[in-house]
Design a protein around this motif. Structure first.
Motif, PDB file in Angstrom:
ATOM      1  N   GLY A 184      32.386 -20.845   6.739  1.00  0.00           N
ATOM      2  CA  GLY A 184      33.460 -21.424   5.930  1.00  0.00           C
ATOM      3  C   GLY A 184      32.939 -22.193   4.732  1.00  0.00           C
ATOM      4  N   LEU A 185      31.934 -23.015   4.957  1.00  0.00           N
ATOM      5  CA  LEU A 185      31.355 -23.787   3.863  1.00  0.00           C
ATOM      6  C   LEU A 185      30.655 -22.874   2.867  1.00  0.00           C
ATOM      7  CD1 LEU A 185      30.829 -26.638   2.741  1.00  0.00           C
ATOM      8  CD2 LEU A 185      28.718 -26.658   4.077  1.00  0.00           C
ATOM      9  N   GLY A 186      29.887 -21.920   3.365  1.00  0.00           N
ATOM     10  CA  GLY A 186      29.168 -20.994   2.487  1.00  0.00           C
ATOM     11  C   GLY A 186      30.104 -20.151   1.638  1.00  0.00           C
ATOM     12  N   THR A 187      31.165 -19.648   2.256  1.00  0.00           N
ATOM     13  CA  THR A 187      32.127 -18.836   1.510  1.00  0.00           C
ATOM     14  C   THR A 187      32.824 -19.667   0.442  1.00  0.00           C
ATOM     15  OG1 THR A 187      32.497 -17.470   3.463  1.00  0.00           O
ATOM     16  CG2 THR A 187      34.155 -17.357   1.735  1.00  0.00           C
ATOM     17  N   THR A 199      37.032 -29.120  -0.618  1.00  0.00           N
ATOM     18  CA  THR A 199      37.672 -27.890  -0.152  1.00  0.00           C
ATOM     19  C   THR A 199      36.731 -27.121   0.776  1.00  0.00           C
ATOM     20  OG1 THR A 199      38.901 -27.760  -2.228  1.00  0.00           O
ATOM     21  CG2 THR A 199      38.821 -25.768  -0.905  1.00  0.00           C
ATOM     22  N   GLY A 200      35.445 -27.121   0.430  1.00  0.00           N
ATOM     23  CA  GLY A 200      34.453 -26.448   1.268  1.00  0.00           C
ATOM     24  C   GLY A 200      34.367 -27.063   2.654  1.00  0.00           C
ATOM     25  N   LEU A 201      34.403 -28.385   2.729  1.00  0.00           N
ATOM     26  CA  LEU A 201      34.379 -29.047   4.032  1.00  0.00           C
ATOM     27  C   LEU A 201      35.631 -28.724   4.849  1.00  0.00           C
ATOM     28  CD1 LEU A 201      32.874 -32.519   3.127  1.00  0.00           C
ATOM     29  CD2 LEU A 201      31.811 -30.704   4.465  1.00  0.00           C
ATOM     30  N   TRP A 202      36.756 -28.709   4.175  1.00  0.00           N
ATOM     31  CA  TRP A 202      38.010 -28.376   4.843  1.00  0.00           C
ATOM     32  C   TRP A 202      37.958 -26.952   5.405  1.00  0.00           C
ATOM     33  CZ3 TRP A 202      41.815 -30.463   7.202  1.00  0.00           C
ATOM     34  CH2 TRP A 202      43.021 -29.818   7.356  1.00  0.00           C
ATOM     35  N   HIS A 203      37.512 -26.007   4.575  1.00  0.00           N
ATOM     36  CA  HIS A 203      37.399 -24.617   5.034  1.00  0.00           C
ATOM     37  C   HIS A 203      36.374 -24.488   6.160  1.00  0.00           C
ATOM     38  CE1 HIS A 203      39.040 -22.909   0.978  1.00  0.00           C
ATOM     39  NE2 HIS A 203      39.994 -23.383   1.759  1.00  0.00           N
ATOM     40  N   LEU A 247      38.012 -25.733   9.431  1.00  0.00           N
ATOM     41  CA  LEU A 247      38.971 -24.761   9.966  1.00  0.00           C
ATOM     42  C   LEU A 247      38.265 -23.546  10.557  1.00  0.00           C
ATOM     43  CD1 LEU A 247      41.790 -24.807   7.261  1.00  0.00           C
ATOM     44  CD2 LEU A 247      41.859 -25.767   9.552  1.00  0.00           C
ATOM     45  N   ALA A 248      37.242 -23.066   9.876  1.00  0.00           N
ATOM     46  CA  ALA A 248      36.496 -21.913  10.384  1.00  0.00           C
ATOM     47  C   ALA A 248      35.737 -22.281  11.659  1.00  0.00           C
ATOM     48  CB  ALA A 248      35.536 -21.396   9.324  1.00  0.00           C
ATOM     49  N   ALA A 249      35.218 -23.512  11.731  1.00  0.00           N
ATOM     50  CA  ALA A 249      34.510 -23.956  12.939  1.00  0.00           C
ATOM     51  C   ALA A 249      35.461 -23.960  14.134  1.00  0.00           C
ATOM     52  CB  ALA A 249      33.916 -25.343  12.724  1.00  0.00           C
TER      53      ALA A 249
END
Length: 79
Positions: free
Chosen positions: A16-19, A29-33, A36-38
């Protein structure tokens, strides 16, 4: 089981963070994604682990039943 859930969470966070960073989104936004992916991948790995464990237990039970059936002496009908 806990290991699979943890592995799924770490993998999901990384994906999620990488994408998010690959598409040049802000860090927040990266942390949020990533979070959620985690969560999603952790739950997915947990489900998969339980399904896998159930299949393994079923196969072991069938193998033990077949071995017990083969080792028992044959019954003969005496009339």
């Amino acid at each position: 089981m806990k290991f699979l859930m943890l592995l799924g969470g770490v993998t999901g966070f990384g994906v999620g963070l990488g994408t998010s960073l690959m598409f040049e989104r802000p860090w927040t936004t990266g942390l949020w994604h990533g979070c959620l992916a985690a969560y999603a991948m952790g739950m997915g790995f947990r489900w998969w682990g339980r399904t896998w464990e159930t299949g393994l237990r079923s196969a072991l039970t069938e193998k033990q039943t077949a071995a017990a059936h083969e080792s028992s002496p044959p019954t003969t009908n005496k009339r």
